[in-house]
Scaffold this active site. Structure first.
Site, PDB file in Angstrom:
ATOM      1  N   HIS A 306      -5.518   1.466   0.208  1.00 22.93           N
ATOM      2  CA  HIS A 306      -5.021   1.323  -1.168  1.00 22.93           C
ATOM      3  C   HIS A 306      -3.614   1.880  -1.227  1.00 22.93           C
ATOM      4  CE1 HIS A 306      -4.892   1.617  -5.553  1.00 22.93           C
ATOM      5  NE2 HIS A 306      -5.882   0.747  -5.532  1.00 22.93           N
ATOM      6  N   ASP A 363     -13.178  -2.803  -4.107  1.00 22.98           N
ATOM      7  CA  ASP A 363     -13.711  -4.104  -3.693  1.00 22.98           C
ATOM      8  C   ASP A 363     -14.739  -4.008  -2.569  1.00 22.98           C
ATOM      9  OD1 ASP A 363     -12.171  -5.665  -5.468  1.00 22.98           O
ATOM     10  OD2 ASP A 363     -10.423  -5.316  -4.213  1.00 22.98           O
TER      11      ASP A 363
HETATM   12  N1  ACO Z   1      -7.429  -2.469   7.661  1.00 20.66           N
HETATM   13  C1  ACO Z   1      -6.734  -2.066   8.743  1.00 20.66           C
HETATM   14  N2  ACO Z   1      -5.514  -1.462   8.680  1.00 20.66           N
HETATM   15  C2  ACO Z   1      -5.001  -1.279   7.452  1.00 20.66           C
HETATM   16  C3  ACO Z   1      -5.678  -1.660   6.284  1.00 20.66           C
HETATM   17  C4  ACO Z   1      -6.935  -2.269   6.418  1.00 20.66           C
HETATM   18  N3  ACO Z   1      -7.620  -2.654   5.349  1.00 20.66           N
HETATM   19  N4  ACO Z   1      -4.918  -1.354   5.212  1.00 20.66           N
HETATM   20  C5  ACO Z   1      -3.798  -0.795   5.682  1.00 20.66           C
HETATM   21  N5  ACO Z   1      -3.850  -0.737   7.033  1.00 20.66           N
HETATM   22  C6  ACO Z   1      -2.842  -0.145   7.914  1.00 20.66           C
HETATM   23  C7  ACO Z   1      -1.581  -1.000   7.946  1.00 20.66           C
HETATM   24  O1  ACO Z   1      -1.661  -1.991   8.962  1.00 20.66           O
HETATM   25  C8  ACO Z   1      -0.524   0.040   8.196  1.00 20.66           C
HETATM   26  O2  ACO Z   1      -0.600   0.396   9.561  1.00 20.66           O
HETATM   27  P1  ACO Z   1       0.760   0.821  10.370  1.00 20.66           P
HETATM   28  O3  ACO Z   1       1.250   2.070   9.683  1.00 20.66           O
HETATM   29  O4  ACO Z   1       0.302   1.018  11.767  1.00 20.66           O
HETATM   30  O5  ACO Z   1       1.705  -0.335  10.198  1.00 20.66           O
HETATM   31  C9  ACO Z   1      -1.016   1.241   7.385  1.00 20.66           C
HETATM   32  O6  ACO Z   1      -2.445   1.085   7.323  1.00 20.66           O
HETATM   33  C10 ACO Z   1      -0.438   1.320   5.976  1.00 20.66           C
HETATM   34  O7  ACO Z   1      -0.753   0.119   5.305  1.00 20.66           O
HETATM   35  P2  ACO Z   1       0.196  -0.653   4.306  1.00 20.66           P
HETATM   36  O8  ACO Z   1      -0.004  -2.113   4.497  1.00 20.66           O
HETATM   37  O9  ACO Z   1       1.578  -0.126   4.409  1.00 20.66           O
HETATM   38  O10 ACO Z   1      -0.379  -0.211   2.906  1.00 20.66           O
HETATM   39  P3  ACO Z   1       0.002  -0.854   1.512  1.00 20.66           P
HETATM   40  O11 ACO Z   1      -0.021   0.254   0.545  1.00 20.66           O
HETATM   41  O12 ACO Z   1       1.238  -1.668   1.593  1.00 20.66           O
HETATM   42  O13 ACO Z   1      -1.211  -1.870   1.245  1.00 20.66           O
HETATM   43  C11 ACO Z   1      -3.349  -2.685   0.704  1.00 20.66           C
HETATM   44  C12 ACO Z   1      -2.339  -1.533   0.552  1.00 20.66           C
HETATM   45  C13 ACO Z   1      -2.688  -4.009   0.363  1.00 20.66           C
HETATM   46  C14 ACO Z   1      -4.483  -2.441  -0.266  1.00 20.66           C
HETATM   47  C15 ACO Z   1      -3.866  -2.682   2.162  1.00 20.66           C
HETATM   48  O14 ACO Z   1      -4.509  -1.452   2.449  1.00 20.66           O
HETATM   49  C16 ACO Z   1      -4.818  -3.836   2.422  1.00 20.66           C
HETATM   50  O15 ACO Z   1      -4.382  -4.955   2.691  1.00 20.66           O
HETATM   51  N6  ACO Z   1      -6.167  -3.598   2.330  1.00 20.66           N
HETATM   52  C17 ACO Z   1      -7.127  -4.671   2.518  1.00 20.66           C
HETATM   53  C18 ACO Z   1      -7.165  -5.558   1.284  1.00 20.66           C
HETATM   54  C19 ACO Z   1      -7.836  -4.888   0.119  1.00 20.66           C
HETATM   55  O16 ACO Z   1      -8.918  -4.319   0.224  1.00 20.66           O
HETATM   56  N7  ACO Z   1      -7.198  -4.994  -1.051  1.00 20.66           N
HETATM   57  C20 ACO Z   1      -7.746  -4.467  -2.314  1.00 20.66           C
HETATM   58  C21 ACO Z   1      -6.960  -3.271  -2.761  1.00 20.66           C
HETATM   59  S1  ACO Z   1      -7.644  -2.622  -4.242  1.00 20.66           S
HETATM   60  C22 ACO Z   1      -7.161  -3.729  -5.420  1.00 20.66           C
HETATM   61  O17 ACO Z   1      -6.096  -4.239  -5.432  1.00 20.66           O
HETATM   62  C23 ACO Z   1      -8.138  -4.071  -6.414  1.00 20.66           C
END
Ligand code: ACO
Length: 428
Positions: A306, A363
């Site tokens: 998140h 979610d």
């Molecule tokens: N699975 C594996 N790795 C992940 C995940 C995940 N679900 N989420 C983040 N990471 C990793 C990224 O690859 C990144 O790794 P790195 O530092 O080696 O490059 C690190 O964690 C940081 O992630 P970001 O993408 O920079 O985080 P951001 O804040 O931009 O994105 C988001 C947040 C979009 C929610 C992301 O965690 C994601 O895509 N999660 C899966 C989708 C999801 O569940 N979305 C619902 C969110 S809640 C809502 O909106 C209702």
């Protein structure tokens, strides 16, 4: 506390006020930065940018705290209902008995949509995604209430209370009608029951067979909706505020919010989680191979991570328990819940997830509840939208009622070509 902060740029020192929220969050107010220094701030994705002052919802992502108007989500989940919380979010206080009854009565009286709108459903192809239909139908709803969608602030605000009730009530009929249209089933008119009972009736009753809720499905659904009711400046709510800031009416603004919610990184993740769990189940994996793939960047653990929570999302905790209790009361044993629990346990002790502070979000468990209720996967994000409607409405109201509200218009750093001269097409 220091009430100004200094930014040093080259030889210049520029002072800016520090703003402090009621729960101690601090921000440096850089609104005058460009005028004073010629520089703007660059913050792609707005991870470090406060776009507004708001009184609606507070999140402390490090501690996993979520509050609406000062009430913790745990307190509300235990004691309140979706519609009472909706009133709290929209109007700022929990209603007294009389105001609550009046609100509920208005919600009941607006349960159906104008019969001319039934024809709109016929014009969508059956393969249309329910979120595309929902976004279109919410904007169309405004066309049936022209006095509430004038794009004249004063007039739209004068009709605000009725518009809010119409949206919260009718979005439910639109969702149920979308489902029935796609299934080739006749529309079922609303009944005079509670919010969720009526939704379940419009979704699942047949002209010859009334839906009966013997397992507390309505209660589980009410909790699901309440837990989605608002979440401060997330992607869809920021979209609603952005659209509202240009002066657009509430129908148009929430329709844009639905489009923003659809994406798999946002509300669409609830669909993606179930698809992921089903794929893991079909492949015979217990989740460990998937975790390894996620660590290598080959897959994303949907429902994890998140932007704001760097701790357990408090809504996921409540929904995890709720998914167990609804499956229990329905006598169901869904292998997907077991896979989800295993994924969670593995991820929470794995350095990849620990170091990145990735925890289950709202979610992760919600789809298991929706699936148990009988909601098809492509309707999951529509259910999120039903829940989020009060939050979008409250945020629109905050913008519309603020006489100092300015159009939202971020700047950019241009990194394209500098100077080119036009070359006629036959010489390129
Ligand atoms: N699975 C594996 N790795 C992940 C995940 C995940 N679900 N989420 C983040 N990471 C990793 C990224 O690859 C990144 O790794 P790195 O530092 O080696 O490059 C690190 O964690 C940081 O992630 P970001 O993408 O920079 O985080 P951001 O804040 O931009 O994105 C988001 C947040 C979009 C929610 C992301 O965690 C994601 O895509 N999660 C899966 C989708 C999801 O569940 N979305 C619902 C969110 S809640 C809502 O909106 C209702």
């Amino acid at each position: 506390m220091e009430d100004t902060g200094t930014i040093r740029l080259g030889n210049g020192n520029f002072e800016f006020p520090i703003i402090e929220g009621t729960l101690g969050e601090k921000a440096i107010d850089t609104r005058a930065l460009r005028a004073k220094s010629g520089c703007i701030t660059y913050d792609e994705g707005y991870g470090n940018t406060g776009s507004c002052l708001s009184k609606i919802t507070f999140i402390n992502g490090e501690k996993g705290i979520l509050k609406h108007r000062g009430y913790s989500i745990e307190d509300l989940a235990k004691n309140s209902t979706f519609l009472e919380t909706a009133m709290l979010i929209i109007y700022g206080d929990l209603p007294n008995q009389e105001n609550l009854e009046t609100f509920l009565q208005k919600i009941r009286s607006h349960a159906s949509i104008h019969t001319s709108m039934n024809g709109h459903f016929d014009s969508f192809p059956s393969a249309a995604h329910p979120m595309a239909i929902l976004s279109s139908m919410l904007n169309s709803l405004g066309a049936y209430h022209p006095e509430m969608s004038t794009n004249n602030r004063e007039e739209d605000l004068a009709h605000f209370d009725e518009t809010a009730v119409i949206l919260i009530s009718k979005v439910r009929a639109i969702a149920a009608m979308t489902y029935r249209m796609k299934m080739g089933m006749p529309f079922i008119p609303p009944a005079d029951t509670s919010y969720t009972s009526n939704f379940l009736h419009m979704m699942f009753s047949e002209p010859y067979n009334e839906y009966v809720d013997n397992h507390g499905v309505g209660k589980a659904l009410d909790l699901f909706l309440m837990l989605h009711a608002d979440h401060e400046q997330n992607c869809s709510t920021s979209t609603v505020r952005m659209v509202a800031s240009g002066g657009a009416n509430l129908f148009a603004s929430v329709s844009a919010g639905v489009s923003a919610l659809w994406g798999p990184s946002h509300g669409g993740a609830n669909m993606a989680v179930i698809k992921m769990l089903e794929e893991i189940h079909a492949s015979g994996d217990d989740g460990s191979k998937f975790i390894e793939a996620a660590k290598k960047g080959e897959a994303k653990l949907m429902g994890f991570g998140h932007r704001v929570y760097k701790n357990y999302d408090p809504r996921a905790k409540i929904l995890g328990k709720s998914s167990e209790s609804i499956l229990g009361s329905m006598g169901m044993n869904d292998p997907l819940l077991e896979i989800a629990r295993k994924l969670e346990q593995s991820a929470l002790k794995d350095d990849y997830f620990i170091n990145r502070k990735l925890y289950p979000n709202v979610d992760f468990y919600s789809g298991i509840i929706l699936k148990a209720i009988g909601i098809p996967v492509d309707m999951f994000t529509v259910m999120f939208a039903l829940g989020r409607m009060p939050g979008w409405i409250a945020n629109w109201k905050e913008i519309a009622e603020n006489p100092k509200s300015r159009i939202h218009r971020p700047r950019q750093i241009y990194i394209g070509e500098t100077e080119r001269s036009y070359v006629p097409v036959n010489k390129r």
